[in-house]
Design a protein around this motif. Structure first.
Motif, PDB file in Angstrom:
ATOM      1  N   ALA A 185       0.830  -1.208   0.000  1.00 17.34           N
ATOM      2  CA  ALA A 185       0.000   0.000   0.000  1.00 17.34           C
ATOM      3  C   ALA A 185       0.862   1.254   0.000  1.00 17.34           C
ATOM      4  O   ALA A 185       0.609   2.197  -0.767  1.00 17.34           O
ATOM      5  CB  ALA A 185      -0.919  -0.001   1.225  1.00 17.34           C
ATOM      6  N   ILE A 186       1.911   1.284   0.826  1.00 16.95           N
ATOM      7  CA  ILE A 186       2.684   2.523   0.955  1.00 16.95           C
ATOM      8  C   ILE A 186       3.525   2.754  -0.304  1.00 16.95           C
ATOM      9  O   ILE A 186       3.723   3.903  -0.728  1.00 16.95           O
ATOM     10  CB  ILE A 186       3.538   2.512   2.252  1.00 16.95           C
ATOM     11  N   VAL A 187       3.990   1.671  -0.961  1.00 15.91           N
ATOM     12  CA  VAL A 187       4.790   1.857  -2.181  1.00 15.91           C
ATOM     13  C   VAL A 187       3.900   2.325  -3.329  1.00 15.91           C
ATOM     14  O   VAL A 187       4.275   3.246  -4.072  1.00 15.91           O
ATOM     15  CB  VAL A 187       5.546   0.554  -2.529  1.00 15.91           C
ATOM     16  N   ILE A 188       2.689   1.749  -3.454  1.00 16.81           N
ATOM     17  CA  ILE A 188       1.764   2.227  -4.493  1.00 16.81           C
ATOM     18  C   ILE A 188       1.479   3.708  -4.271  1.00 16.81           C
ATOM     19  O   ILE A 188       1.519   4.533  -5.185  1.00 16.81           O
ATOM     20  CB  ILE A 188       0.439   1.429  -4.459  1.00 16.81           C
ATOM     21  N   MET A 189       1.231   4.052  -2.989  1.00 12.17           N
ATOM     22  CA  MET A 189       0.914   5.440  -2.649  1.00 12.17           C
ATOM     23  C   MET A 189       2.070   6.366  -3.011  1.00 12.17           C
ATOM     24  O   MET A 189       1.857   7.450  -3.579  1.00 12.17           O
ATOM     25  CB  MET A 189       0.661   5.508  -1.145  1.00 12.17           C
ATOM     26  N   ALA A 190       3.306   5.919  -2.703  1.00 13.91           N
ATOM     27  CA  ALA A 190       4.471   6.760  -3.005  1.00 13.91           C
ATOM     28  C   ALA A 190       4.603   6.951  -4.506  1.00 13.91           C
ATOM     29  O   ALA A 190       4.923   8.050  -4.978  1.00 13.91           O
ATOM     30  CB  ALA A 190       5.731   6.123  -2.429  1.00 13.91           C
ATOM     31  N   GLY A 191       4.341   5.880  -5.278  1.00  9.53           N
ATOM     32  CA  GLY A 191       4.413   6.003  -6.733  1.00  9.53           C
ATOM     33  C   GLY A 191       3.423   7.031  -7.232  1.00  9.53           C
ATOM     34  O   GLY A 191       3.750   7.877  -8.084  1.00  9.53           O
ATOM     35  N   ILE A 192       2.191   6.980  -6.691  1.00  9.51           N
ATOM     36  CA  ILE A 192       1.179   7.946  -7.134  1.00  9.51           C
ATOM     37  C   ILE A 192       1.568   9.346  -6.712  1.00  9.51           C
ATOM     38  O   ILE A 192       1.424  10.310  -7.471  1.00  9.51           O
ATOM     39  CB  ILE A 192      -0.206   7.561  -6.555  1.00  9.51           C
ATOM     40  N   ARG A 193       2.120   9.487  -5.495  1.00 12.19           N
ATOM     41  CA  ARG A 193       2.449  10.841  -5.025  1.00 12.19           C
ATOM     42  C   ARG A 193       3.593  11.452  -5.803  1.00 12.19           C
ATOM     43  O   ARG A 193       3.650  12.670  -5.965  1.00 12.19           O
ATOM     44  CB  ARG A 193       2.774  10.808  -3.527  1.00 12.19           C
ATOM     45  N   GLU A 194       4.531  10.605  -6.298  1.00 12.64           N
ATOM     46  CA  GLU A 194       5.605  11.163  -7.127  1.00 12.64           C
ATOM     47  C   GLU A 194       5.020  11.787  -8.391  1.00 12.64           C
ATOM     48  O   GLU A 194       5.510  12.804  -8.878  1.00 12.64           O
ATOM     49  CB  GLU A 194       6.623  10.073  -7.478  1.00 12.64           C
ATOM     50  N   GLU A 195       3.968  11.157  -8.937  1.00 13.89           N
ATOM     51  CA  GLU A 195       3.303  11.736 -10.104  1.00 13.89           C
ATOM     52  C   GLU A 195       2.477  12.961  -9.715  1.00 13.89           C
ATOM     53  O   GLU A 195       2.396  13.930 -10.465  1.00 13.89           O
ATOM     54  CB  GLU A 195       2.388  10.702 -10.764  1.00 13.89           C
ATOM     55  N   LEU A 196       1.847  12.882  -8.520  1.00 13.39           N
ATOM     56  CA  LEU A 196       0.970  13.984  -8.084  1.00 13.39           C
ATOM     57  C   LEU A 196       1.740  15.291  -7.953  1.00 13.39           C
ATOM     58  O   LEU A 196       1.178  16.370  -8.134  1.00 13.39           O
ATOM     59  CB  LEU A 196       0.361  13.649  -6.722  1.00 13.39           C
ATOM     60  N   ASP A 197       3.051  15.191  -7.633  1.00 14.45           N
ATOM     61  CA  ASP A 197       3.850  16.406  -7.472  1.00 14.45           C
ATOM     62  C   ASP A 197       3.848  17.232  -8.746  1.00 14.45           C
ATOM     63  O   ASP A 197       4.045  18.444  -8.709  1.00 14.45           O
ATOM     64  CB  ASP A 197       5.292  16.035  -7.100  1.00 14.45           C
ATOM     65  N   LEU A 198       3.652  16.563  -9.880  1.00 15.84           N
ATOM     66  CA  LEU A 198       3.688  17.275 -11.160  1.00 15.84           C
ATOM     67  C   LEU A 198       2.317  17.821 -11.535  1.00 15.84           C
ATOM     68  O   LEU A 198       2.179  18.510 -12.535  1.00 15.84           O
ATOM     69  CB  LEU A 198       4.184  16.339 -12.269  1.00 15.84           C
ATOM     70  N   CYS A 199       1.295  17.470 -10.762  1.00 14.79           N
ATOM     71  CA  CYS A 199      -0.061  17.876 -11.130  1.00 14.79           C
ATOM     72  C   CYS A 199      -0.420  19.213 -10.484  1.00 14.79           C
ATOM     73  O   CYS A 199       0.187  19.636  -9.510  1.00 14.79           O
ATOM     74  CB  CYS A 199      -1.070  16.835 -10.671  1.00 14.79           C
ATOM     75  N   ASP A 200      -1.452  19.818 -11.039  1.00 15.07           N
ATOM     76  CA  ASP A 200      -1.923  21.098 -10.523  1.00 15.07           C
ATOM     77  C   ASP A 200      -3.075  20.825  -9.560  1.00 15.07           C
ATOM     78  O   ASP A 200      -4.234  20.758  -9.973  1.00 15.07           O
ATOM     79  CB  ASP A 200      -2.375  21.967 -11.703  1.00 15.07           C
TER      80      ASP A 200
END
Lengths: 255, 207
Positions: free
Chosen positions: A180-195
């Motif tokens: 769960a935490i690794v999936i979340m980290a992967g998504i958050r790395e992408e989220l940093d680029l989002c508005d």
């Protein structure tokens, strides 16, 4: 023997995926929100949790079986020294379990930290910063409590969990936390680029994403009973089912 | 101790300005797990209040005896004692509720909110301030839990405290009382609180 192995396997699957510690029981939310910014740190945290949760499960299973539960051998022997046998048989220390568990967890974390620092410096470098944090990780105590309920709470003493089942639950839960935490980290790395709208930056958007993730993990519901049905009559069906399960889950997460 | 906040400041700060859940993101475990109904949320807040007040007062009384490297262990053992009392009390007098709350009552032991208050306030200030701080933080915690639970219960079952308030035409959003609903509701409410407080502080700056 085979039914025991199937039981172990199902306990692991249920703990890791179906009733995921983070996304179903909400334990370990603090590190899930706090330490999920980068995949590498998230993975380090996950490994540290798996490590500590196995040790905690080992300790709590042993203490519960031999000391805490009603009629435990060590307690009976100690009470028998200065009580009549009838009075000694009635000694029940389960009320002390929370204090004993939390003490066992925090001292074992301390010892593990010292041991790892002395003998495995590279491992200490990788996990060191996370180890003290883990004492207050609810996932560890939660695993101990589940194991306790499976030993003390059962009506028939023969149904009480043995050490293998307890350890499988703990390791499965730890792996589920890591997933769960690794999936979340992967998504958050992408989220940093989002508005992201400003009020939702940080924790709020993380929680909403976690909600969608939990929705995805709900797709696993019922996999365990299906697997049990498939595995019990003929072992040949096992492999086909095991391969099917991760695919189904992957599809759900993407939705 | 001149630079430490007074008892009244501590009390007021706990309720909204430093709300434990919305502002400090502490104690999220029960916040998400037991908020599928208002009744469970209120029982949980009561248990947390009891443990937090007792732990804060005891920690404040023994603060001069604490050794720095052992203080966290002492905090957890103190908390574990009071959690055991609360757990036994619930099992004796509110058996159904203690079944519903299940493992989340013992999990109060590792609730970061309580350890954080012991560390930040009670281990530095007197008994009266520590008590006021504990009550303020507990009220804030209760407020947060009830707000989330109310939203989830109304949307998920169409009622409050088990009594139906929405018309029968409302099709219940079962997802709201299931685990994903907890994350979604809390995320949205957190965003809402952030937006509101940003707007208020923006107005204060301009005015």
């Amino acid at each position: 023997m085979l039914s025991y192995l199937i039981d172990i396997f199902l306990i692991g699957i249920v703990a890791a995926l179906i009733n995921n510690f983070v996304l179903y029981y909400f334990v370990g939310i603090c590190p899930f929100v706090g330490v999920s910014r980068k995949i590498s740190t998230a993975f380090g945290m996950g490994c540290a949790v798996i490590f500590v949760i196995s040790i905690a499960a080992l300790i709590s299973w042993t203490i519960t079986t031999y000391v805490l539960m009603p009629g435990a051998p060590l307690t009976q022997w100690a009470a028998g020294l200065f009580m009549t046998p009838e009075a000694a048989a009635g000694v029940d220390l389960t009320v002390l379990s929370y204090i004993v568990y939390i003490f066992a967890i925090s001292s074992s974390v301390q010892f593990v930290e010292m041991y790892v620092r002395k003998f495995f410096p590279p491992l200490y470098k990788a996990l060191g910063v996370y180890l003290p944090l883990i004492t207050t990780n609810c996932a560890i105590l939660f695993a101990c409590l589940v194991i306790m309920s499976k030993i003390v709470g059962v009506d028939n003493p023969a149904d009480a969990w043995d050490l293998g089942r307890g350890l499988t639950l703990a390791v499965g839960g730890g792996i589920g936390f890591t997933i769960a935490i690794v999936i979340m980290a992967g998504i958050r790395e992408e989220l940093d680029l989002c508005d992201v709208p400003k009020p939702f930056e940080g924790a709020a958007i993380t929680l909403i994403v976690a909600g969608i993730l939990a929705l995805g993990f709900m797709g696993f519901t019922g996999v365990d009973s299906g697997l049990r049905k498939a595995m019990m009559p003929e072992p040949a069906a096992v492999t086909a089912q095991v391969q099917a399960a991760p695919e189904a889950g992957g599809g759900d997460v993407h939705n | 101790m001149a630079d430490q906040p007074t008892a009244i400041e501590r009390f007021v700060q706990g309720i909204l300005p430093e709300n434990p859940v919305y502002r400090q993101l502490l104690g999220l475990c029960p916040t998400l797990a037991v908020t599928n109904g208002l009744q469970a949320a209120i029982t949980m807040s009561a248990a947390v209040t009891f443990v937090l007040v007792c732990a804060n007062v005891i920690t404040s009384l023994i603060r001069n005896l604490l050794k720095p490297h052992l203080r966290i262990v002492i905090f957890t053992l103190t908390i574990a004692t009071f959690v055991t009392i609360a757990d036994r009390f619930l099992a004796a007098y509110l058996y159904q509720m203690s079944k519903v709350l299940g493992p989340y009552i013992p999990l109060i032991i590792v609730n970061c909110l309580i350890i954080c208050r012991c560390e930040v306030c009670a281990s530095k200030q007197g008994v009266f301030t520590a008590g006021a701080d504990a009550i303020g933080q507990s009220l804030g915690f209760c407020l947060a839990l009830c707000s989330i639970a109310a939203v989830r219960e109304i949307l998920g079952t169409g009622g409050l405290f088990g009594i139906r308030v929405l018309p029968a035409a409302w099709s219940d959003w079962v997802i709201m009382v299931l685990p994903p609903g907890a994350f979604l509701t809390f995320g949205l409410l957190l965003g809402l609180v952030n937006w509101y407080s940003d707007r208020r502080s923006g107005k204060a700056n301009r005015g």
